[in-house]
Design a protein around this motif. Structure first.
Motif, PDB file in Angstrom:
ATOM      1  N   SER A  59       0.739  -1.063   0.136  1.00 18.93           N
ATOM      2  CA  SER A  59       0.017  -0.047   0.019  1.00 18.93           C
ATOM      3  C   SER A  59       0.891   1.139   0.148  1.00 18.93           C
ATOM      4  O   SER A  59       1.666   1.283   0.874  1.00 18.93           O
ATOM      5  CB  SER A  59      -0.888   0.004   1.204  1.00 18.93           C
ATOM      6  OG  SER A  59      -0.270   0.455   2.324  1.00 18.93           O
ATOM      7  N   ALA A 109      -4.487  -0.078  -2.634  1.00 21.76           N
ATOM      8  CA  ALA A 109      -3.413  -0.911  -2.490  1.00 21.76           C
ATOM      9  C   ALA A 109      -3.347  -1.974  -3.577  1.00 21.76           C
ATOM     10  O   ALA A 109      -4.064  -2.281  -4.340  1.00 21.76           O
ATOM     11  CB  ALA A 109      -3.637  -1.900  -1.074  1.00 21.76           C
ATOM     12  N   HIS A 116      -4.454   3.234   3.705  1.00 23.02           N
ATOM     13  CA  HIS A 116      -3.219   4.031   3.767  1.00 23.02           C
ATOM     14  C   HIS A 116      -3.714   5.494   3.830  1.00 23.02           C
ATOM     15  O   HIS A 116      -3.073   5.882   2.866  1.00 23.02           O
ATOM     16  CB  HIS A 116      -2.199   3.530   2.865  1.00 23.02           C
ATOM     17  CG  HIS A 116      -0.660   3.774   3.465  1.00 23.02           C
ATOM     18  ND1 HIS A 116       0.419   3.184   2.964  1.00 23.02           N
ATOM     19  CD2 HIS A 116      -0.285   4.755   4.176  1.00 23.02           C
ATOM     20  CE1 HIS A 116       1.510   3.791   3.189  1.00 23.02           C
ATOM     21  NE2 HIS A 116       1.190   4.576   4.257  1.00 23.02           N
ATOM     22  N   SER A 122      -1.346   2.642   8.396  1.00 23.80           N
ATOM     23  CA  SER A 122      -2.073   1.711   7.384  1.00 23.80           C
ATOM     24  C   SER A 122      -2.988   0.845   8.151  1.00 23.80           C
ATOM     25  O   SER A 122      -2.473   0.464   9.253  1.00 23.80           O
ATOM     26  CB  SER A 122      -1.035   1.231   6.675  1.00 23.80           C
ATOM     27  OG  SER A 122      -1.899   0.293   5.700  1.00 23.80           O
TER      28      SER A 122
END
Lengths: 117, 111
Positions: free
Chosen positions: A50, A56, A71, A77
């Motif tokens: 990510s 991601a 994130h 994250s």
């Protein structure tokens, strides 16, 4: 040195519930974070990569609708395991790469042990 | 065939012994090679990082990379009980790229 934390360190949940795991870089900004899964006596398997502010990238075979990754900032994250089942029980580890360094080093968090009953 | 092969052990040695840990790989595109140590129920910590072929030494640890044979090694001199852990090799094609891990070798150093 660079420190990565994870919360919670362990969690037990009932089948069908969702679980959120946080990964934080405590003393550096992480442009990239990685999520791994590790089964007992086995190696780390990359689930997804990510980058801050973008979607991601998931590895082949990893269900993106089941393992939601966000994130939202350069230090945080999150991995959400949706509708968890017993086969999702595993050790989940995140890592982070500081931005701007000509290094391949990933700094790993201490891991989160998930048990789904 | 796995991209990275590592003998899972377990490996048991007496204190003070020299330990040799190895990994073989199949993808000649790997250029960055790492060794991580992982204690039980903890995340991995980086021990050694090398680029391309050659040797690198850090205290009691020496890492060797032989790209022609697709073989990497980690040597631990004067092993200590505190070295008891699982050792994972990892490698990638480029800087900041995806890491491919070996299975990990479980090491036990007996006092």
């Amino acid at each position: 040195g660079a420190v990565v934390s994870q919360h919670p360190s362990w969690v037990i949940c009932k089948s069908g519930t969702s679980v959120k795991i946080e990964c934080r870089s405590l003393d550096f900004q992480a442009t990239t974070m990685f999520w791994y899964r590790q089964f007992p006596k086995q190696s780390l398997m990359l689930m997804a990569t990510s980058n801050e502010g973008s979607k991601a990238t998931y590895e082949q075979g990893v269900e993106k609708d089941k393992f939601l990754i966000n994130h939202a900032s350069l230090t945080l994250s999150t991995l959400t395991v949706t509708s968890a089942h017993p086969e999702d029980s595993s050790f989940y580890i995140c890592s982070a790469t500081p931005g701007g360094l000509a290094s391949n080093e990933q700094f790993f968090g201490p891991g989160t042990r998930l048990t789904v009953l | 065939q796995k991209e990275v092969e590592q003998d899972p052990g377990p490996l048991s040695v007496p204190e003070g012994a020299i330990v040799s840990l190895n990994c073989t790989y199949s993808n000649s595109a790997f250029q960055y090679f790492m060794w991580y140590r992982q204690y039980s129920r903890k995340g991995p910590e980086l021990l050694m990082y090398t680029y391309s072929s050659g040797n690198k030494e850090d205290g009691r640890f020496t890492a060797q990379v032989d790209k022609s044979s697709k073989y990497i090694s980690l040597f631990i001199r004067d092993s200590q009980p505190s070295d008891s852990a699982t050792y994972l090799c990892a490698m990638s094609r480029n800087q900041g790229g995806k890491l491919i891990f070996g299975q990990g070798t479980e090491l036990s150093v007996k006092p």
